[in-house]
Design a protein around this motif. Sequence first.
Motif, mmCIF file in Angstrom:
data_model
loop_
_atom_site.group_PDB
_atom_site.id
_atom_site.type_symbol
_atom_site.label_atom_id
_atom_site.label_comp_id
_atom_site.label_asym_id
_atom_site.label_seq_id
_atom_site.Cartn_x
_atom_site.Cartn_y
_atom_site.Cartn_z
ATOM 1 N N UNK A 86 6.839 6.896 6.056
ATOM 2 C CA UNK A 86 7.055 6.409 7.421
ATOM 3 C C UNK A 86 6.085 7.069 8.397
ATOM 4 N N UNK A 87 5.597 8.253 8.080
ATOM 5 C CA UNK A 87 4.689 8.948 8.980
ATOM 6 C C UNK A 87 3.224 8.695 8.681
ATOM 7 N N UNK A 88 2.942 7.888 7.626
ATOM 8 C CA UNK A 88 1.552 7.651 7.231
ATOM 9 C C UNK A 88 0.848 6.722 8.210
ATOM 10 N N UNK A 89 -0.369 7.080 8.598
ATOM 11 C CA UNK A 89 -1.146 6.135 9.393
ATOM 12 C C UNK A 89 -2.504 5.848 8.766
ATOM 13 N N UNK A 90 -3.081 6.850 8.099
ATOM 14 C CA UNK A 90 -4.445 6.692 7.595
ATOM 15 C C UNK A 90 -4.609 5.451 6.703
ATOM 16 N N UNK A 96 13.420 11.161 14.818
ATOM 17 C CA UNK A 96 14.825 10.749 14.649
ATOM 18 C C UNK A 96 14.992 9.874 13.421
ATOM 19 N N UNK A 97 14.052 8.925 13.240
ATOM 20 C CA UNK A 97 14.130 8.042 12.064
ATOM 21 C C UNK A 97 14.057 8.859 10.782
ATOM 22 N N UNK A 98 13.111 9.802 10.725
ATOM 23 C CA UNK A 98 12.942 10.618 9.527
ATOM 24 C C UNK A 98 14.187 11.455 9.256
ATOM 25 N N UNK A 99 14.705 12.094 10.321
ATOM 26 C CA UNK A 99 15.894 12.927 10.143
ATOM 27 C C UNK A 99 17.072 12.081 9.679
ATOM 28 N N UNK A 100 17.204 10.872 10.249
ATOM 29 C CA UNK A 100 18.302 10.001 9.850
ATOM 30 C C UNK A 100 18.182 9.649 8.373
ATOM 31 N N UNK A 156 0.836 -1.203 0.000
ATOM 32 C CA UNK A 156 0.000 0.000 0.000
ATOM 33 C C UNK A 156 0.870 1.253 0.000
ATOM 34 N N UNK A 157 1.851 1.286 0.907
ATOM 35 C CA UNK A 157 2.714 2.466 0.972
ATOM 36 C C UNK A 157 3.571 2.583 -0.291
ATOM 37 N N UNK A 158 3.911 1.443 -0.891
ATOM 38 C CA UNK A 158 4.674 1.488 -2.145
ATOM 39 C C UNK A 158 3.843 2.173 -3.227
ATOM 40 N N UNK A 159 2.554 1.809 -3.290
ATOM 41 C CA UNK A 159 1.663 2.466 -4.256
ATOM 42 C C UNK A 159 1.603 3.962 -3.990
ATOM 43 N N UNK A 160 1.550 4.297 -2.695
ATOM 44 C CA UNK A 160 1.422 5.703 -2.305
ATOM 45 C C UNK A 160 2.630 6.523 -2.749
ATOM 46 N N UNK A 161 3.828 5.962 -2.609
ATOM 47 C CA UNK A 161 5.025 6.763 -2.929
ATOM 48 C C UNK A 161 5.501 6.560 -4.363
ATOM 49 N N UNK A 162 4.857 5.626 -5.072
ATOM 50 C CA UNK A 162 5.301 5.339 -6.436
ATOM 51 C C UNK A 162 5.397 6.591 -7.319
ATOM 52 N N UNK A 166 1.843 -3.378 13.675
ATOM 53 C CA UNK A 166 1.464 -1.993 13.925
ATOM 54 C C UNK A 166 2.672 -1.147 13.532
ATOM 55 N N UNK A 167 2.465 0.171 13.415
ATOM 56 C CA UNK A 167 3.590 1.042 13.058
ATOM 57 C C UNK A 167 3.638 2.208 14.044
ATOM 58 N N UNK A 168 4.717 2.941 14.017
ATOM 59 C CA UNK A 168 4.952 4.012 14.990
ATOM 60 C C UNK A 168 3.808 5.027 15.068
ATOM 61 N N UNK A 169 3.350 5.600 13.930
ATOM 62 C CA UNK A 169 2.318 6.634 14.053
ATOM 63 C C UNK A 169 1.033 6.088 14.674
ATOM 64 N N UNK A 170 0.703 4.818 14.372
ATOM 65 C CA UNK A 170 -0.525 4.247 14.930
ATOM 66 C C UNK A 170 -0.361 4.039 16.436
#
Lengths: 259, 301
Positions: free
Chosen positions: B209-213, B279-283, B146-152, B249-253
């Motif tokens: 990485x920040x997507x939750x919806x 931190x993950x995003x900045x890295x 799903x996220x791959x489709x989103x960022x494609x 589960x993921x971090x934002x959720x």
Amino acid sequence: MLPSSPQVEKARVKDLNFYYGSVHILKNISLTIGEKQVTAVIGPSGCGKTTYLRCFNRMHDLYPGNRYEGEVILHPDYVNILSPTVDPIEIRMRISMVFQKPNPFPKSIFENVAYGLRVRGWTDRAVLDEKVEQALRRAVLWEEVKDRLTHPALTLSGGQQQRLCIARALATEPEILLFDEPTSALDPTATARIEELILDLKTQVTIIIVTHNMQQAARVSDFTAFLYLGELVEFNKTDKMFTAPSNRLTEDYITGRFG
Amino acid sequence: MRLQSAIARNRFVDSLFAILGLLAMLVGLVTLLALFLGLALDGWSRLTWRFFTSYPSRFPVEAGILSAWVGTTTVMFVTALTAVPIGVGAAVYLEEYAPKNWLTDLIEINIANLAGVPSIVYGLLALGLLVYQLHLGQSILTAGLTLALLILPIVVTSAREAIRSVPNSIREAAHALGATKWQTVKDHVLPYATGGILTGLIIALSRAIGESAPLITIGALSFIAFLPHPPWQPEFPYLSFQWLLDPFTVMPIQMFNWVSRPQEEFHTNAAAAGLVLLGMTLAMNGLAIFIRARFRKQIKW
């Protein structure tokens, strides 16, 4: 009387017309390219000299909307370079090209020269080593780079880069070598070395050189073709062309009255 | 005299604009800094080793983000692995092979439009296609795809830009030596464009990485107290792909789950998780800058 055509033919251009879209760029050009001789193509900017040169290795096929008419017959097997049934890749494997601006690949010096061989499927390291050295020697670059073949090609000077491109073109032992204004981006010293090299190479390979520099044509070539507005105005032995041109337009051009 | 007063007036407008511009910049910067500081002050005390190695819990002090960061990492891995071949393949086709006609133009416009589609719409699409039609379950695999489709669209666009930045003289040099289109692409265009392609990919991933919806839509769990299967097994062939079909589960959720609890201590946990995510995003962005600088040093046109 001097022959106005080469004695041993390498290629014969017959009624060559070239269209870019609906623009008629080259008009009915016919001439003969002599085996192991240097043929220069001169003319003012926009006369079609580069377009003409790029017909010889079918470079125009890379872009849409181009059309050739007429024939360029390559000897000794009389294949028509421009025929749609002839594979342009096969033509480019027989006819190499050196471009206006040095365009080495951002890889090592060795890999630049070896690339044409790799495309042909050579993988044996010993053979590659030998052929790369041979090509670099023929391009008079070996002594300068033999200790740093693994260094990036882009660390070389402009003149060295252009000689590397010549070595790259020579590595596959082409039958014809095309030069498209090879010194226009170089300083006078580097230019002199390239011209010397061209004179050297013509004992081994047929050369066609496009240049906007008439003196260069006079210095390096045996035959000269003068193109103006897509038409071949005069084709003659170089000494004759520059001392006693038979056409008034040629005379005006080489004496600097226009262009 | 009139000339001088005109100049003075122009100068005044000039400096006025400079001050306005500075203020506009500070609004953004100060707000961001305040947000970050607030998050740091709230969450700093919770950032212990145990926070990273504990599962969520009913007791705020015992709760951690183990399942969340493992989930985020595995989902991002699947996303990157899917988006790269498809995105780069599409970019190569559009830049190097596609004929220039109205159909190609239409496809290009649509890719630009896809980049603007709200992420929840991708979630609905994934729910219908991946979960109900293909029966991939509410799994790491579904989330990654799903996220791959989103960022494609972002990956395709940035890869095209990277491919376009390879000068045409290089392509002509390769063709003049008798290379086919594919040889030119694989030996020259792609290697020289790798820096730009990777940079674009990482920036796209740091959006994902920040997507939750979309992940909530496909059914990500918000409370999960176990890890996915390990990617190895003792018997041949030693690699295991069971983890792909595990729930996650993921971090934002996880953050959202904690924020929505009434206890104040859980809000501290959310702030700490937010710091980790930041931190993950900045890295990742740092990595993108590093890769870009490295490739720039190697290849100068």
